[in-house]
Design an enzyme around this catalytic site. Structure first.
Site, PDB file in Angstrom:
ATOM      1  N   GLU A 215      17.413 -17.726  -7.835  1.00  0.00           N
ATOM      2  CA  GLU A 215      17.779 -17.037  -6.594  1.00  0.00           C
ATOM      3  C   GLU A 215      19.298 -16.944  -6.451  1.00  0.00           C
ATOM      4  O   GLU A 215      19.852 -15.908  -6.078  1.00  0.00           O
ATOM      5  CB  GLU A 215      17.207 -17.789  -5.377  1.00  0.00           C
TER       6      GLU A 215
ATOM      7  N   HIS B  96       6.185 -25.439  24.569  1.00  0.00           N
ATOM      8  CA  HIS B  96       5.416 -24.258  24.975  1.00  0.00           C
ATOM      9  C   HIS B  96       4.702 -23.647  23.779  1.00  0.00           C
ATOM     10  O   HIS B  96       4.323 -22.473  23.813  1.00  0.00           O
ATOM     11  CB  HIS B  96       6.342 -23.247  25.645  1.00  0.00           C
TER      12      HIS B  96
ATOM     13  N   LYS C 246      24.318 -26.798  -8.224  1.00  0.00           N
ATOM     14  CA  LYS C 246      24.559 -27.962  -9.080  1.00  0.00           C
ATOM     15  C   LYS C 246      24.271 -27.600 -10.546  1.00  0.00           C
ATOM     16  O   LYS C 246      25.059 -27.856 -11.432  1.00  0.00           O
ATOM     17  CB  LYS C 246      23.668 -29.120  -8.625  1.00  0.00           C
TER      18      LYS C 246
ATOM     19  N   GLU D  17      10.843 -33.463  -0.705  1.00  0.00           N
ATOM     20  CA  GLU D  17      11.185 -33.357  -2.127  1.00  0.00           C
ATOM     21  C   GLU D  17      11.417 -34.756  -2.707  1.00  0.00           C
ATOM     22  O   GLU D  17      11.239 -34.991  -3.894  1.00  0.00           O
ATOM     23  CB  GLU D  17      12.427 -32.469  -2.331  1.00  0.00           C
TER      24      GLU D  17
ATOM     25  N   LYS E 182       8.448 -22.448 -11.265  1.00  0.00           N
ATOM     26  CA  LYS E 182       9.578 -21.696 -11.832  1.00  0.00           C
ATOM     27  C   LYS E 182       9.206 -21.130 -13.201  1.00  0.00           C
ATOM     28  O   LYS E 182       9.476 -19.972 -13.497  1.00  0.00           O
ATOM     29  CB  LYS E 182      10.805 -22.602 -11.991  1.00  0.00           C
TER      30      LYS E 182
ATOM     31  N   GLY F  91      20.704 -32.861  -5.388  1.00  0.00           N
ATOM     32  CA  GLY F  91      20.961 -31.658  -4.588  1.00  0.00           C
ATOM     33  C   GLY F  91      20.785 -31.894  -3.097  1.00  0.00           C
ATOM     34  O   GLY F  91      21.629 -31.515  -2.278  1.00  0.00           O
ATOM     35  N   ARG F  92      19.681 -32.555  -2.711  1.00  0.00           N
ATOM     36  CA  ARG F  92      19.408 -32.733  -1.273  1.00  0.00           C
ATOM     37  C   ARG F  92      20.274 -33.807  -0.639  1.00  0.00           C
ATOM     38  O   ARG F  92      20.175 -34.067   0.558  1.00  0.00           O
ATOM     39  CB  ARG F  92      17.923 -33.001  -1.061  1.00  0.00           C
TER      40      ARG F  92
HETATM   41  O1  F6P Z   1      14.146 -26.251  -7.255  1.00  0.00           O
HETATM   42  C1  F6P Z   1      14.515 -27.344  -6.477  1.00  0.00           C
HETATM   43  C2  F6P Z   1      15.998 -27.585  -6.577  1.00  0.00           C
HETATM   44  O2  F6P Z   1      16.304 -28.060  -7.840  1.00  0.00           O
HETATM   45  C3  F6P Z   1      16.479 -28.542  -5.496  1.00  0.00           C
HETATM   46  O3  F6P Z   1      16.269 -29.863  -5.816  1.00  0.00           O
HETATM   47  C4  F6P Z   1      17.909 -28.141  -5.385  1.00  0.00           C
HETATM   48  O4  F6P Z   1      18.505 -28.611  -4.202  1.00  0.00           O
HETATM   49  C5  F6P Z   1      17.788 -26.641  -5.430  1.00  0.00           C
HETATM   50  O5  F6P Z   1      16.740 -26.402  -6.360  1.00  0.00           O
HETATM   51  C6  F6P Z   1      19.022 -25.891  -5.847  1.00  0.00           C
HETATM   52  O6  F6P Z   1      19.487 -26.320  -7.084  1.00  0.00           O
HETATM   53  P1  F6P Z   1      20.924 -25.945  -7.629  1.00  0.00           P
HETATM   54  O7  F6P Z   1      21.949 -26.544  -6.705  1.00  0.00           O
HETATM   55  O8  F6P Z   1      20.987 -26.521  -8.990  1.00  0.00           O
HETATM   56  O9  F6P Z   1      21.027 -24.445  -7.632  1.00  0.00           O
END
Ligand code: F6P
Length: 554
Positions: free
Chosen positions: A218, A390, A212, A359, A518, A273-274
C-alpha cells in the site's frame, strides 16, 4: 535456555488453579454489595502514576482474587521478563530480535546494548536529525520546486507507520504549530489518494514515505502515485528530493525507490512497527506539534516505563490492567474489551490500540511453538463517548456477553464551552456507574408503579427495564490530554499488552498471521489482471475473480 523461550504454562501454576476456584466462589459476587461493604474500596483499588489516575474499583475482584492475580504474575516470572524487555533480550524470538521501543524514550546518558553496541547515541543522533528537519520546515527554509515554503506534509504509511502518528498528532491538536498541516495517506484505495490530493498543491507539499520494511504494498503504491502527481504538476525528476523523504530501516530499498540518501531517517529492526511512534516514524507528530512537545511525549512514556519497572505489582498500573484482562478473558469468558475515550481528541485511540493489542496478542502458540491452553488477546473495540452511548452501549448494559470497558477522560477540556465538559465528564461517570449498579427487577417494578401503571403493565415491562449491572470497568483520568500524559497513557497500554503476553507465554512482537493474505494477494492480482491464467484454488475465489473480470472486459 532463557525461560521466555520455554515459557511456563500459566494454567498449570498454583495461582491459576486457585483463581479458578476463586472464580467459582465469586459466582454471586456483586459490585454494589462490595462497595456497600467496604467504604475504602475506591481508595483500595485506585492509583496514581505518570499524571494518570486509575480507578479500578469497579472490577469483579475482591482481596483474594487481587492477591492471586499478583501471585500469578510472580509465578510466571513477570519481574524477570520486564528486566529482559528493558535490557534488550531477544524476546521477539521468532525473529531473533529485542523489542526496544523503551530505548527510544530514554534520556541522554543511559546505555542500552544491542549486540554489544550501545544504541543510545544513535537514538539521540536521530532525534537531532529530526529537530533539524522540523526547524527547517517550520522556519520556511525547506523549499519546494518553485522555491515556496512547505505548507503541507503527507505521511504515506500504514499500520504502525500510520496509526500511532495519526493518533498523537490528532490528540495533541491544541499543541499544533502554525504553518504546516499534516495529512495521512494509508489505504491503497485510489479514492483516498484522490480526496487528499484534491486539496493540495505539489509545489508546497512534502511526502514522508514511512515504512520500516520499505516493502509494504500500500505504501509503495501510494508513494509511486505521489511521485507521478508531483511530476505531473511541473516538478522535474531532479526536484523530487525537495518533496520526498523516507523513514525506514531498509535504506537500500528507499534509495532504490529514488529517495535521496540525505533524506532518509533510520529505523531499527529492534523497534516493532506498532511500537514505533517514538522513533523517526513520529516525524509527522514532531512536525505537527514541534520537537519540544514531541520530547515531552517521550518523557511521559519514560515516566510510565520507570513506574512499570519499579512499582510493586500490586500497585503497578500496567501490571494490574494486564492481569485484569487475563482474569476476564480466561476466567469470565470475556471475548472483547471496549475502549471508551470521553475526549474528542482521543477519538482514534481505539484504532491504535487495536493494532497494538490485537497484532501483539492475537496468537495461538507459545514462544516454544506449543499451543496455548487458554484464551489470549480479546477483540479491542469501542469509540468516543458520548456517541457510543447512542449506538452500542445498549449491548454493554443489557446484552448477554460480559464486556469489560476502559473509560478514559480528561478533567480539563482545551475547549470549554458553557457547561459541556461537566456534562461530558458526568456522562462518562454515569456509564460506568450504570454498568456497575444496573437496575434490579424490583427497582424497575417500583419505578413503573410510581408512574401509575397497572400491575399487569408493570409485570410486562419490568423484565425489559431491568439491567443486570455487575459489569466491570476501569476509569483512567488525565488532568488533560497533554504530550506528557498522552505519552504515559500510550506506554501504559504497551506494557499492559506485554504483561498479558508474558502470562500467556506468547511472543507479542511478531505478526506472522498477516503474511498469508499478502502472499495470496499477489497471486490474485495476477489472476485478476490476466497475468496468471490458472484458476484459483477454490470455487468461491474463482467465481469472484470472474465477476470482476467480466465487468472489466472491453
Ligand atoms: O502487515 C502488518 C505490518 O507489518 C505491521 O506490523 C506494520 O506496522 C505495517 O505492516 C507497516 O509496515 P511497514 O512500516 O514495514 O510498512
Amino acid at each position: 535456555m532463557p525461560h521466555y523461550l520455554k515459557p511456563l504454562d500459566a494454567t498449570q501454576q498454583p495461582a491459576w488453579q486457585a483463581l479458578r476456584a476463586q472464580r467459582g466462589q465469586m459466582q454471586t459476587f456483586n459490585l454494589r454489595e462490595a462497595f456497600a461493604a467496604d467504604p475504602q474500596r475506591f481508595q483500595r483499588y485506585s492509583l496514581n502514576s505518570g499524571g494518570l489516575f486509575l480507578d479500578y474499583s469497579k472490577n469483579l475482584i475482591d482481596a483474594r482474587s487481587h492477591a492471586l492475580l499478583v501471585e500469578l504474575a510472580e509465578q510466571m516470572n513477570l519481574r524477570q521478563a520486564i528486566e529482559q524487555l528493558f535490557a534488550g533480550a531477544p524476546l521477539n524470538a521468532s525473529e531473533n530480535r529485542p523489542a526496544l521501543h523503551t530505548a527510544l524514550r530514554r534520556p541522554i546518558g543511559e546505555q542500552v546494548m544491542v549486540n554489544g553496541v550501545d544504541v543510545m547515541p544513535e537514538v539521540h543522533r536521530v532525534l537531532g536529525q529530526m529537530t533539524e528537519l522540523v526547524q527547517r520546515i517550520h522556519n520556511g527554509l525547506w523549499r519546494g520546486f518553485t522555491e515556496k515554503p512547505i505548507t503541507d506534509v503527507v505521511n504515506i504509511g500504514i499500520g504502525g507507520s500510520f496509526l500511532g502518528p495519526q493518533l498523537v498528532s490528532e490528540a495533541l491538536l491544541p499543541f499544533a504549530q502554525r504553518g504546516v498541516r499534516c495529512h495521512y495517506l494509508a489505504n491503497i484505495d485510489g479514492s483516498e489518494f484522490h480526496e487528499l490530493t484534491t486539496g493540495l498543491r505539489a509545489e508546497t507539499t512534502l511526502f514522508i514515505v514511512s515504512s520500516k520494511s520499505f516493502g509494504t504494498l500500500e505504501t509503495l503504491k501510494n508513494a509511486q502515485a505521489a511521485r507521478r502527481w508531483v511530476l505531473a504538476q511541473g516538478a522535474r525528476e531532479s526536484d523530487l528530493h525537495r518533496h520526498f523523504i523516507a523513514v525506514s530501516s531498509n535504506r537500500q530499498a528507499a534509495v532504490a525507490f529514488g529517495i535521496a540518501e540525505e533524506n532518509i531517517f533510520p529505523m531499527w529492526d529492534w523497534v516493532g512497527g506498532r511500537y514505533s511512534l517514538w522513533s523517526a516514524i513520529g516525524l509527522p507528530i514532531a512536525l505537527a506539534i514541534g520537537m519540544g512537545n514531541f520530547k515531552e511525549l517521550l518523557s511521559g512514556a519514560y515516566q510510565m516505563d520507570q513506574h512499570f519497572q519499579s512499582a510493586p505489582f500490586a500497585e503497578n498500573m500496567p501490571v494490574l490492567l494486564g492481569l485484569l484482562g487475563v482474569w476476564y478473558s480466561d476466567f469470565w469468558d470475556a471475548h472483547s474489551h471496549a475502549i471508551l475515550p470521553y475526549d474528542h481528541h482521543l477519538r482514534n485511540f481505539n484504532q491504535h490500540l487495536q493494532q497494538l493489542d490485537m497484532e501483539s496478542n492475537g496468537k495461538r502458540v507459545r514462544q516454544d511453538g506449543s499451543p496455548v491452553s487458554c484464551g489470549t488477546g480479546p477483540v479491542i473495540w469501542g469509540g468516543v463517548g458520548c456517541n457510543g452511548q447512542h449506538a452500542y452501549h445498549q449491548l454493554l448494559h443489557q446484552g448477554t456477553r460480559l464486556i469489560p470497558a476502559d473509560f478514559i477522560v480528561p478533567v480539563t477540556s482545551y475547549n470549554p464551552l458553557a457547561d459541556h465538559h461537566q456534562w461530558l465528564y458526568a456522562n462518562c461517570l454515569s456509564q460506568s456507574q450504570a454498568l456497575m449498579r444496573g437496575k434490579t427487577h424490583a427497582e424497575a417494578e417500583a419505578e413503573l408503579r410510581a408512574q401509575g401503571l397497572s400491575e399487569e403493565e408493570v409485570q410486562r415491562l419490568a423484565p425489559h427495564k431491568a439491567i443486570p449491572g455487575n459489569r466491570p470497568s476501569n476509569t483512567l483520568v488525565l488532568e488533560r490530554v497533554s504530550p506528557q500524559r498522552l505519552g504515559a497513557l500510550i506506554a501504559l497500554y504497551e506494557h499492559k499488552v506485554f504483561v498479558q503476553s508474558v502470562i500467556w507465554g506468547i511472543n507479542a512482537f511478531d505478526q506472522w498471521g498477516v503474511e498469508l493474505g499478502k502472499e495470496l494477494g499477489k497471486n490474485l492480482y495476477g489472476r485478476l489482471t490476466g497475468l496468471e491464467q490458472s484458476p484459483a484454488e477454490d470455487g468461491s475465489t474463482q467465481g469472484l475473480i470472474e465477476f470482476f473480470r467480466a465487468r472489466h472486459r472491453g
